[in-house]
Design a protein around this motif. Structure first.
Motif, PDB file in Angstrom:
ATOM      1  N   SER A   1      -6.840   0.194   3.910  1.00 40.77           N
ATOM      2  CA  SER A   1      -7.035   1.681   2.715  1.00 40.77           C
ATOM      3  C   SER A   1      -7.210   2.619   3.317  1.00 40.77           C
ATOM      4  O   SER A   1      -7.342   3.621   2.985  1.00 40.77           O
ATOM      5  CB  SER A   1      -8.613   0.992   2.335  1.00 40.77           C
TER       6      SER A   1
ATOM      7  N   LYS B   1      -8.702  -3.140  -2.124  1.00 40.13           N
ATOM      8  CA  LYS B   1     -10.358  -4.159  -1.891  1.00 40.13           C
ATOM      9  C   LYS B   1      -9.748  -5.179  -1.097  1.00 40.13           C
ATOM     10  O   LYS B   1      -9.065  -6.069  -1.888  1.00 40.13           O
ATOM     11  CB  LYS B   1     -10.778  -3.681  -3.152  1.00 40.13           C
TER      12      LYS B   1
ATOM     13  N   THR C   1      -1.008   0.508  -8.344  1.00 34.03           N
ATOM     14  CA  THR C   1      -1.705   1.720  -8.289  1.00 34.03           C
ATOM     15  C   THR C   1      -3.621   0.876  -7.026  1.00 34.03           C
ATOM     16  O   THR C   1      -4.539   1.306  -7.145  1.00 34.03           O
ATOM     17  CB  THR C   1      -2.214   2.343  -9.247  1.00 34.03           C
ATOM     18  N   GLU C   2      -3.659  -0.588  -7.371  1.00 30.38           N
ATOM     19  CA  GLU C   2      -4.551  -1.086  -7.217  1.00 30.38           C
ATOM     20  C   GLU C   2      -4.289  -2.832  -6.076  1.00 30.38           C
ATOM     21  O   GLU C   2      -3.354  -3.084  -7.132  1.00 30.38           O
ATOM     22  CB  GLU C   2      -5.333  -1.555  -8.281  1.00 30.38           C
TER      23      GLU C   2
ATOM     24  N   LYS D   1      -1.822   6.638  -2.731  1.00 29.16           N
ATOM     25  CA  LYS D   1      -2.553   7.130  -3.758  1.00 29.16           C
ATOM     26  C   LYS D   1      -3.389   5.959  -3.770  1.00 29.16           C
ATOM     27  O   LYS D   1      -4.725   5.965  -4.397  1.00 29.16           O
ATOM     28  CB  LYS D   1      -2.237   7.438  -4.537  1.00 29.16           C
ATOM     29  N   SER D   2      -3.629   4.125  -3.779  1.00 25.44           N
ATOM     30  CA  SER D   2      -3.707   3.151  -4.295  1.00 25.44           C
ATOM     31  C   SER D   2      -5.011   3.252  -3.597  1.00 25.44           C
ATOM     32  O   SER D   2      -5.122   3.598  -2.935  1.00 25.44           O
ATOM     33  CB  SER D   2      -2.535   2.537  -4.019  1.00 25.44           C
ATOM     34  N   THR D   3      -5.503   2.204  -5.069  1.00 28.40           N
ATOM     35  CA  THR D   3      -7.331   1.672  -4.411  1.00 28.40           C
ATOM     36  C   THR D   3      -7.302   0.232  -2.988  1.00 28.40           C
ATOM     37  O   THR D   3      -6.362  -0.563  -3.929  1.00 28.40           O
ATOM     38  CB  THR D   3      -8.509   1.898  -4.758  1.00 28.40           C
TER      39      THR D   3
ATOM     40  N   LYS E   1       0.891  -1.353  -0.255  1.00 33.48           N
ATOM     41  CA  LYS E   1       0.651  -0.215  -0.226  1.00 33.48           C
ATOM     42  C   LYS E   1       1.101   1.321  -0.179  1.00 33.48           C
ATOM     43  O   LYS E   1       0.488   2.425  -0.263  1.00 33.48           O
ATOM     44  CB  LYS E   1      -0.850  -0.146   1.394  1.00 33.48           C
TER      45      LYS E   1
END
Length: 335
Positions: A63, A72, A45-46, A68-70, A39
């Motif tokens: 999170s 999930k 980035t993801e 900047k990274s997302t 992270k």
């Protein structure tokens, strides 16, 4: 402001390309710190996190880190796993059970082999072109397991499969710096072979301190450094934090290479031509990375008499470990 300062020290920033990184086993002892380090990497980035328990919770926590990274987290279902994998550039598999006192990496084989086989099957189906980084022990056997699963699916690309052995060189440089009173970042120690006990062969003759190749105590510490951690944790786990750092470093090196940086070299356990004539299909050595994964496998180079004996001991165990992984898939094919 704390996180960005740490981030700049660990990674140089470049976010030209979009990069999805997936961690399978993200809620475990390695998975959590590994996910945190990823992270903090500006090249990611993801970030997709999956585990049989706790993936969404770890994702929610990480999170909140202000990069900047997302992030999930995915539910522990076949659909969740496939969604986590889809579109991945890099997949890391730290999933599996940790070692306990008295256990060798091979003792973990039966449990972790099944876990890695099933995750490799999912990766082969959902993201066959991703770089697959195996952390789950015993790496000497789990990497061949992944190769056999990918072959069975007709998607095996030897340039995209890596066993993460970075921790061996991290340990070697740290241990040498303790003896010599130097900065570990200035100690480049080549370590070849595999990632378990005597299959780990440090080549001190190729370093700034060739005299250390005769230091049997140091060689043993590099080979069995994991045991040191298992004993110190007294049944509560194995090397998780240092392994997470090593895994994050390997992932970062692949991202750097994929984004065009030249001359990125890391030690890693790959499908290698170096000792195939001796029946050893996988070997860890210094590997130059590129946009397509393995760019060039570098030769072991000259070794001294002490190291030659270590290599000979390595070959016997390593060949058996590789054969064990191949035989496991033959006897227990993925459903």
């Amino acid at each position: 402001m704390f996180a960005p300062r740490i981030q700049r020290r660990m990674f140089s920033a470049s976010t030209r390309n979009l990069s999805k990184v997936t961690v399978l086993g993200a809620a475990g002892g390695i998975g959590q710190p590994l996910s945190l380090l990823l992270k903090m990497n500006p090249r990611v980035t993801e970030l997709a996190l999956y585990d049989i328990r706790g993936g969404p919770g770890v994702a929610a926590d990480i999170s909140h880190v202000n990069t900047k990274s997302t992030v999930k987290g995915y539910n522990p279902t076949p659909t969740g796993l496939a969604q986590a994998l889809k579109g991945s550039d890099i997949i890391l598999i730290p999933a599996g059970v940790p070692r306990k006192p008295g256990m060798t990496r091979d003792d973990l084989f039966n449990t972790n082999a099944s876990i890695v086989r099933d995750l490799a099957k999912a990766a082969a189906e959902a993201a066959p072109e991703a770089n697959l980084l195996i952390i789950a022990n015993p790496v000497n056997s789990t990497v061949p397991i992944c190769a056999e699963v990918y072959k069975a699916r007709g998607v095996y690309n030897p340039k995209r499969l890596f066993g993460v052995t970075t921790l061996d060189v991290v340990r070697a440089s740290r241990f040498v710096s303790e003896i010599k009173g130097t900065d570990p970042k200035d100690e480049e120690i080549t370590v070849v072979g595999g990632h378990s006990g005597v299959t780990i062969v440090p080549l001190f003759s190729q370093s700034k301190h060739p005299d250390l190749s005769a230091n049997a105590e140091l060689v043993n510490r590099v080979q069995f450094g994991g045991d040191e951690v298992v004993k110190a944790k007294d049944g509560a786990g194995s090397a998780t934090l240092s392994m997470a750092m090593a895994g994050a470093r390997m992932a970062d090196s692949l991202l750097r290479a994929s984004q065009g940086e030249k001359g990125v070299v890391e030690p890693t356990f790959v499908d290698s031509p170096l000792y195939k004539d001796q029946g050893i299909d996988f070997f860890s050595s210094r590997v130059e990375l590129g946009p397509n994964g393995v760019e060039k496998i570098l030769p072991v180079g000259e070794v001294d008499a002490h190291e030659q004996k270590l290599l000979e001991a390595c070959f016997g165990d390593l060949k058996k470990n590789i054969e064990k992984g191949v035989a496991f898939v033959a006897a227990n094919p993925p459903m």
